[in-house]
Design a protein around this motif. Structure first.
Motif, PDB file in Angstrom:
ATOM      1  N   MET A  55      70.334  49.796  49.474  1.00  0.00           N
ATOM      2  CA  MET A  55      70.253  51.219  50.395  1.00  0.00           C
ATOM      3  C   MET A  55      68.472  51.001  51.316  1.00  0.00           C
ATOM      4  O   MET A  55      68.434  50.657  52.300  1.00  0.00           O
ATOM      5  CB  MET A  55      69.980  52.258  49.571  1.00  0.00           C
ATOM      6  CG  MET A  55      71.410  52.515  49.960  1.00  0.00           C
ATOM      7  SD  MET A  55      71.872  53.033  51.456  1.00  0.00           S
ATOM      8  CE  MET A  55      71.412  54.418  51.520  1.00  0.00           C
ATOM      9  N   PHE A  56      67.582  50.007  50.330  1.00  0.00           N
ATOM     10  CA  PHE A  56      66.398  49.626  50.425  1.00  0.00           C
ATOM     11  C   PHE A  56      66.812  49.197  51.529  1.00  0.00           C
ATOM     12  O   PHE A  56      66.098  49.055  52.975  1.00  0.00           O
ATOM     13  CB  PHE A  56      65.664  49.034  49.205  1.00  0.00           C
ATOM     14  CG  PHE A  56      64.426  48.772  49.579  1.00  0.00           C
ATOM     15  CD1 PHE A  56      63.111  49.770  49.482  1.00  0.00           C
ATOM     16  CD2 PHE A  56      64.446  47.628  50.393  1.00  0.00           C
ATOM     17  CE1 PHE A  56      61.725  49.471  49.192  1.00  0.00           C
ATOM     18  CE2 PHE A  56      62.193  47.044  50.363  1.00  0.00           C
ATOM     19  CZ  PHE A  56      60.938  48.458  50.202  1.00  0.00           C
ATOM     20  N   VAL A  57      67.155  48.156  51.744  1.00  0.00           N
ATOM     21  CA  VAL A  57      66.523  47.302  53.239  1.00  0.00           C
ATOM     22  C   VAL A  57      67.494  47.029  54.199  1.00  0.00           C
ATOM     23  O   VAL A  57      67.055  47.767  55.750  1.00  0.00           O
ATOM     24  CB  VAL A  57      67.356  45.696  52.877  1.00  0.00           C
ATOM     25  CG1 VAL A  57      67.978  45.237  53.983  1.00  0.00           C
ATOM     26  CG2 VAL A  57      66.837  44.742  51.736  1.00  0.00           C
ATOM     27  N   ALA A  58      68.359  48.406  53.569  1.00  0.00           N
ATOM     28  CA  ALA A  58      69.571  49.349  54.959  1.00  0.00           C
ATOM     29  C   ALA A  58      68.100  50.194  55.486  1.00  0.00           C
ATOM     30  O   ALA A  58      68.373  50.603  56.604  1.00  0.00           O
ATOM     31  CB  ALA A  58      70.777  49.990  54.944  1.00  0.00           C
ATOM     32  N   ILE A  91      70.675  60.735  69.426  1.00  0.00           N
ATOM     33  CA  ILE A  91      70.676  61.600  68.495  1.00  0.00           C
ATOM     34  C   ILE A  91      71.480  61.434  66.681  1.00  0.00           C
ATOM     35  O   ILE A  91      70.317  61.722  66.009  1.00  0.00           O
ATOM     36  CB  ILE A  91      70.923  62.890  69.188  1.00  0.00           C
ATOM     37  CG1 ILE A  91      70.485  63.062  70.474  1.00  0.00           C
ATOM     38  CG2 ILE A  91      71.115  64.217  68.099  1.00  0.00           C
ATOM     39  CD1 ILE A  91      71.404  64.343  71.106  1.00  0.00           C
ATOM     40  N   THR A  92      72.553  60.555  66.743  1.00  0.00           N
ATOM     41  CA  THR A  92      73.050  60.643  65.531  1.00  0.00           C
ATOM     42  C   THR A  92      71.961  59.012  64.878  1.00  0.00           C
ATOM     43  O   THR A  92      71.914  59.874  63.847  1.00  0.00           O
ATOM     44  CB  THR A  92      74.368  60.543  65.855  1.00  0.00           C
ATOM     45  OG1 THR A  92      75.182  61.202  66.558  1.00  0.00           O
ATOM     46  CG2 THR A  92      75.122  59.743  64.202  1.00  0.00           C
ATOM     47  N   GLY A  93      71.717  58.525  65.736  1.00  0.00           N
ATOM     48  CA  GLY A  93      71.336  56.879  64.780  1.00  0.00           C
ATOM     49  C   GLY A  93      69.344  57.501  64.815  1.00  0.00           C
ATOM     50  O   GLY A  93      69.808  57.440  63.560  1.00  0.00           O
ATOM     51  N   TRP A  94      68.990  58.696  65.849  1.00  0.00           N
ATOM     52  CA  TRP A  94      67.676  58.886  64.921  1.00  0.00           C
ATOM     53  C   TRP A  94      68.173  60.213  63.555  1.00  0.00           C
ATOM     54  O   TRP A  94      66.771  59.826  62.924  1.00  0.00           O
ATOM     55  CB  TRP A  94      67.068  59.778  66.058  1.00  0.00           C
ATOM     56  CG  TRP A  94      66.328  58.341  66.997  1.00  0.00           C
ATOM     57  CD1 TRP A  94      66.913  58.584  68.089  1.00  0.00           C
ATOM     58  CD2 TRP A  94      65.467  57.430  66.868  1.00  0.00           C
ATOM     59  NE1 TRP A  94      65.774  57.547  68.724  1.00  0.00           N
ATOM     60  CE2 TRP A  94      64.320  57.246  68.227  1.00  0.00           C
ATOM     61  CE3 TRP A  94      64.258  57.989  65.550  1.00  0.00           C
ATOM     62  CZ2 TRP A  94      63.448  56.484  67.823  1.00  0.00           C
ATOM     63  CZ3 TRP A  94      63.395  56.897  65.879  1.00  0.00           C
ATOM     64  CH2 TRP A  94      62.783  55.891  66.773  1.00  0.00           C
ATOM     65  N   SER A  95      69.091  60.645  63.991  1.00  0.00           N
ATOM     66  CA  SER A  95      68.807  61.576  62.642  1.00  0.00           C
ATOM     67  C   SER A  95      69.690  60.483  61.213  1.00  0.00           C
ATOM     68  O   SER A  95      68.973  60.766  60.206  1.00  0.00           O
ATOM     69  CB  SER A  95      70.172  62.078  62.417  1.00  0.00           C
ATOM     70  OG  SER A  95      70.128  62.959  64.094  1.00  0.00           O
ATOM     71  N   VAL A 101      66.425  57.138  54.754  1.00  0.00           N
ATOM     72  CA  VAL A 101      65.585  57.025  54.485  1.00  0.00           C
ATOM     73  C   VAL A 101      65.103  57.774  53.362  1.00  0.00           C
ATOM     74  O   VAL A 101      65.187  57.423  52.146  1.00  0.00           O
ATOM     75  CB  VAL A 101      64.395  56.641  55.359  1.00  0.00           C
ATOM     76  CG1 VAL A 101      63.130  56.946  54.671  1.00  0.00           C
ATOM     77  CG2 VAL A 101      64.966  56.381  55.703  1.00  0.00           C
ATOM     78  N   ALA A 102      65.906  58.875  53.592  1.00  0.00           N
ATOM     79  CA  ALA A 102      65.926  60.341  52.374  1.00  0.00           C
ATOM     80  C   ALA A 102      66.627  59.554  51.473  1.00  0.00           C
ATOM     81  O   ALA A 102      66.192  60.510  50.221  1.00  0.00           O
ATOM     82  CB  ALA A 102      65.787  61.109  53.229  1.00  0.00           C
TER      83      ALA A 102
END
Length: 163
Positions: A55-58, A91-95, A101-102
């Protein structure tokens, strides 16, 4: 300053870079979820560490995917039928970049509090994340396989005014 010459796919380089990076991110998010799920049911806490680092690398790579996606979408010159799907994909990509990250930050807190456990509520949120990534994958696939963005015959048709 002269513009970069574009190839037959309407790109200044041989192949789209966005799909390469984004498939890496998809694989890491899915593998992270798989490791958490298997680790939860088998109580193999080593898989939780594998999950966190995936998840960190992703989290880092998703921003590269979004940046190249924006750049390549700008070069695509999408025709009217493709624009709603491209807009939703954007929009979905930016979200997703913010959500990944969260979730990674939350996973970091979980890891620091108790590296031997993952709470079920986290697995629920991770399941939602997998669904969102799957939805985004479907949108991206439609852009290539249905609308033909950066596919040579479609690019040529757009240049001739056929679309």
């Amino acid at each position: 300053m002269p513009a970069l010459p574009l190839n037959n796919a309407n790109l200044p380089y041989p192949d789209p870079i966005h799909p390469i990076i984004v498939h890496f991110v998809i694989a890491m998010v899915f593998f992270s979820f798989f490791c958490d799920l298997v680790g939860y049911f088998t109580r193999n806490h080593r898989l939780f560490e594998v999950s966190f680092w995936n998840m960190f690398v992703a989290s880092v790579c998703i921003f590269l995917a979004v940046i190249f996606g924006q750049f390549e979408a700008g070069l695509a010159n999408p025709y009217e039928a493709a624009k709603p799907v491209l807009d939703l994909h954007t929009i979905t990509g930016w979200s997703l970049s913010a959500i990944v990250v969260a979730v990674t930050a939350w996973r970091f807190v979980i890891r620091n509090r108790d590296p031997l456990k993952v709470p079920p509520v986290y697995l629920g949120v991770a399941t939602f994340l997998i669904c969102l990534v799957s939805f985004q994958t479907i949108l991206g696939s439609r852009l290539v396989w249905v609308y033909g963005l950066h596919v040579e015959p479609v690019v040529e048709a757009m240049k001739r005014g056929g679309l």
